[in-house]
Design a protein around this motif. Sequence first.
Motif, short mmCIF file in Angstrom:
data_model
loop_
_atom_site.label_atom_id
_atom_site.label_comp_id
_atom_site.label_asym_id
_atom_site.label_seq_id
_atom_site.Cartn_x
_atom_site.Cartn_y
_atom_site.Cartn_z
N SER A 214 8.31 39.30 3.37
CA SER A 214 7.75 38.06 3.93
C SER A 214 8.41 37.65 5.24
CB SER A 214 7.88 36.92 2.91
OG SER A 214 9.25 36.69 2.60
N GLY A 215 9.68 37.99 5.44
CA GLY A 215 10.34 37.64 6.70
C GLY A 215 10.52 36.16 6.92
N THR A 216 10.66 35.39 5.84
CA THR A 216 10.80 33.94 6.01
C THR A 216 12.17 33.55 6.54
OG1 THR A 216 11.42 33.78 3.67
CG2 THR A 216 9.11 33.38 4.23
N THR A 217 13.15 34.46 6.43
CA THR A 217 14.49 34.16 6.93
C THR A 217 14.92 35.07 8.06
OG1 THR A 217 15.45 35.59 5.23
CG2 THR A 217 15.24 33.25 4.70
N GLY A 218 14.08 36.02 8.47
CA GLY A 218 14.44 36.93 9.56
C GLY A 218 13.30 37.89 9.82
N THR A 219 13.59 38.98 10.55
CA THR A 219 12.55 39.96 10.84
C THR A 219 12.13 40.67 9.56
OG1 THR A 219 13.46 40.32 13.04
CG2 THR A 219 12.01 42.02 12.17
N PRO A 220 10.83 40.75 9.26
CA PRO A 220 10.38 41.41 8.04
C PRO A 220 10.80 42.87 8.00
CG PRO A 220 8.59 40.16 9.05
CD PRO A 220 9.71 40.20 10.04
N LYS A 221 11.06 43.37 6.78
CA LYS A 221 11.44 44.77 6.60
C LYS A 221 10.26 45.54 6.02
CE LYS A 221 14.96 43.35 4.17
NZ LYS A 221 16.17 43.27 3.33
N GLY A 222 10.12 46.80 6.43
CA GLY A 222 9.08 47.66 5.88
C GLY A 222 9.55 48.26 4.56
N ALA A 223 8.70 48.17 3.54
CA ALA A 223 9.06 48.65 2.20
C ALA A 223 8.19 49.82 1.81
CB ALA A 223 8.93 47.52 1.18
N ASN A 224 8.84 50.90 1.35
CA ASN A 224 8.14 52.06 0.80
C ASN A 224 8.24 51.99 -0.72
OD1 ASN A 224 7.67 53.31 3.38
ND2 ASN A 224 9.82 53.90 3.40
N GLY A 535 1.32 32.04 2.98
CA GLY A 535 1.51 30.77 2.31
C GLY A 535 2.94 30.41 1.99
N LYS A 536 3.91 31.27 2.31
CA LYS A 536 5.31 30.96 2.02
C LYS A 536 5.88 30.05 3.10
CE LYS A 536 6.39 35.06 -0.68
NZ LYS A 536 7.30 36.21 -0.86
N VAL A 537 6.72 29.10 2.68
CA VAL A 537 7.37 28.20 3.62
C VAL A 537 8.42 28.97 4.43
CG1 VAL A 537 8.80 26.14 3.86
CG2 VAL A 537 6.98 26.20 2.14
N VAL A 538 8.39 28.81 5.74
CA VAL A 538 9.34 29.48 6.63
C VAL A 538 10.47 28.49 6.92
CG1 VAL A 538 9.65 30.68 8.82
CG2 VAL A 538 7.46 30.82 7.61
N ALA A 539 11.59 28.65 6.22
CA ALA A 539 12.67 27.67 6.28
C ALA A 539 13.24 27.51 7.67
CB ALA A 539 13.77 28.06 5.29
N ARG A 540 13.31 28.61 8.42
CA ARG A 540 13.92 28.51 9.75
C ARG A 540 13.10 27.66 10.72
NH1 ARG A 540 11.92 33.76 9.53
NH2 ARG A 540 10.15 34.14 10.92
N ASP A 541 11.85 27.39 10.39
CA ASP A 541 11.00 26.58 11.26
C ASP A 541 11.00 25.10 10.87
OD1 ASP A 541 10.32 28.80 12.74
OD2 ASP A 541 8.46 29.20 11.66
N LEU A 542 11.75 24.73 9.85
CA LEU A 542 11.87 23.32 9.49
C LEU A 542 12.71 22.60 10.54
CD1 LEU A 542 12.61 23.77 5.69
CD2 LEU A 542 10.54 22.72 6.65
N PRO A 543 12.38 21.35 10.87
CA PRO A 543 13.17 20.63 11.87
C PRO A 543 14.60 20.38 11.38
CG PRO A 543 11.59 19.16 10.80
CD PRO A 543 11.25 20.54 10.36
N ALA A 544 15.54 20.42 12.30
CA ALA A 544 16.94 20.19 11.95
C ALA A 544 17.16 18.73 11.58
CB ALA A 544 17.84 20.58 13.12
N VAL A 545 18.11 18.48 10.68
CA VAL A 545 18.48 17.11 10.34
C VAL A 545 19.77 16.77 11.08
CG1 VAL A 545 17.37 17.18 8.09
CG2 VAL A 545 19.75 17.91 8.30
N PRO A 546 19.99 15.48 11.37
CA PRO A 546 21.19 15.10 12.11
C PRO A 546 22.47 15.50 11.37
CG PRO A 546 19.62 13.27 11.97
CD PRO A 546 19.12 14.35 11.06
#
Length: 546
Positions: A214-224, A535-546
């Motif tokens: 899914s790559g929600t936390t970084g570059t997606p990996k190819g899976a065999n 449809g997965k939430v991409v955590a790295r794109d959430l706005p930062a909190v103070p």
Amino acid sequence: MKSPRHATTRGKVRTQLWATRHLLRSRMMAPMGPRKIAGMARIFRSYGPHATTGFALSANRCPDRTGLVDDRGSLTWREIQDRADALAVGLSGLGDRPPTSVAILCRNHRGFVDAFLAAGRLGVPGLLLNTGFSAPQLADVLEREQSALIVYDEEFAGLVADARDRIPGLTEVLSWVEDEEATQEHPTAEGLIAAHRGQRPPVVRPGRVVLLTSGTTGTPKGANRSGGGPAELAAMLERIPWHGEETVVVAAPTFHAWGMGQLVIAATMACTIVLRRKFDPEATLALADRHRATGIGLVPVMLERIMELPDEVLDRYHLDSVRFVSASGSRMRGEAVTAFMDRFGDKVYNSYNATEAGQISIATPADLRHAPDTAGRPVTGTTVRLVDDEGRDVPVGEVGRILLRGASEFDGYTTGDTKDSLDGYMVSGDVGRLDEDGRLYVVGRDDDMIVSGGENVYPVEVERAIGELADVREVVVVGVDDEAFGQRLAAYVVPTQPGALDPDAVRAHVKARLAGYKVPRDVVLLDELPRNASGKVVARDLPAVP
């Protein structure tokens, strides 16, 4: 039942008989004459148990039956095969040398199927790209996978142009264009098919299919991954009532492991596949009713969007022909599942799968009535263990790391890395618990656990508590850095309408239900959560909190 790979000879025979029974019951194996049987044997000799094999089998079984319906009309199984042959010949003549892989950046339509099958015909990997990629992600994956040929929809031309500078000699083919008559900078798939219609490439063993994480936390990996063959298919058919030569709406993105799986299963069973380029909740209901579909394949957020439609819209559709709505890809909101079944009947099946492991467990409608948040029981041929950090089995009801052993094998990532293993089991990276009846509940990712002030918190229980509020449309809870506690909880909440929620009220609701250290310090109200195309939430794109 033990995994077929670890069974005795007698056990393997029992497994084969069990699988055959379910394949026959589902009408996946249909009666046919000697010529068609000989054709099937020839196809298996040529292609083996590959993801594209089912399309060839259906073209042999019922060539003139409608195989695919999309925004541009319908195609028979024979036409699908002919188009794949022609495109493969056309692609082989592009560029300075034959392609070593085919990267596919297409939405749900015939062009995706054309390119996917053509890659198999050429004997090269088919790399399935996420339509929600950013330009840097696309370039990173193409560069890492050394893909020099990409088939893509016209709408992604800007992304491909940005990647072009990093991929010298990139060959581009446009799949879906709005105006086929317009002059294009690059060849089109339809043009190549027309130019090479009736031609066939040499018969080769199909190349592997590369699915991306899914790559929600970084570059997606190819899976065999090596498929489990008939036993893996039978394990699904044992729970979900697919029948051969019916009609299935595949709404899930076909580049995603779940959508691709639904596509391949439908093709293997000669079911007419109904696709729509872009998901629309009402249009999905309309397609199912119009085509008298018996199944719908989607991802959980799609089911949630359907149930957010106004009652007067939902009242227009009955889904009386539908026997199953199968979902996978992320956690389903229990209230959406229950609301769907209350309106349309007990037809929802929730599958817990992993790109690396295939099918793990399935929750039937009865399971979901008992516990709407369950992932169900492990499928036949798959064993699940829950262990603590020292690798010891945890008691029923306690949370542990999920270990898997099943009918299919993970062959490693295309980077050369692989998943950790323990005592012959693959470490999934997920955590969960089992109830007294053997139902699995996936709590979250092992690395999602938040340690706040020395206390362990799994976000899902906080998300469930906040989700109980009537004015909450969706929510995600993450850990953010905190000088005093190491981490603290931050809740990102989408209200049903602007002004419907007060952050203090959200915190008070959680405090009344959970321990004080599980109350989120930060409550951020958003118009929507950032999600990828599956449809997965991409955590790295959430706005930062103070």
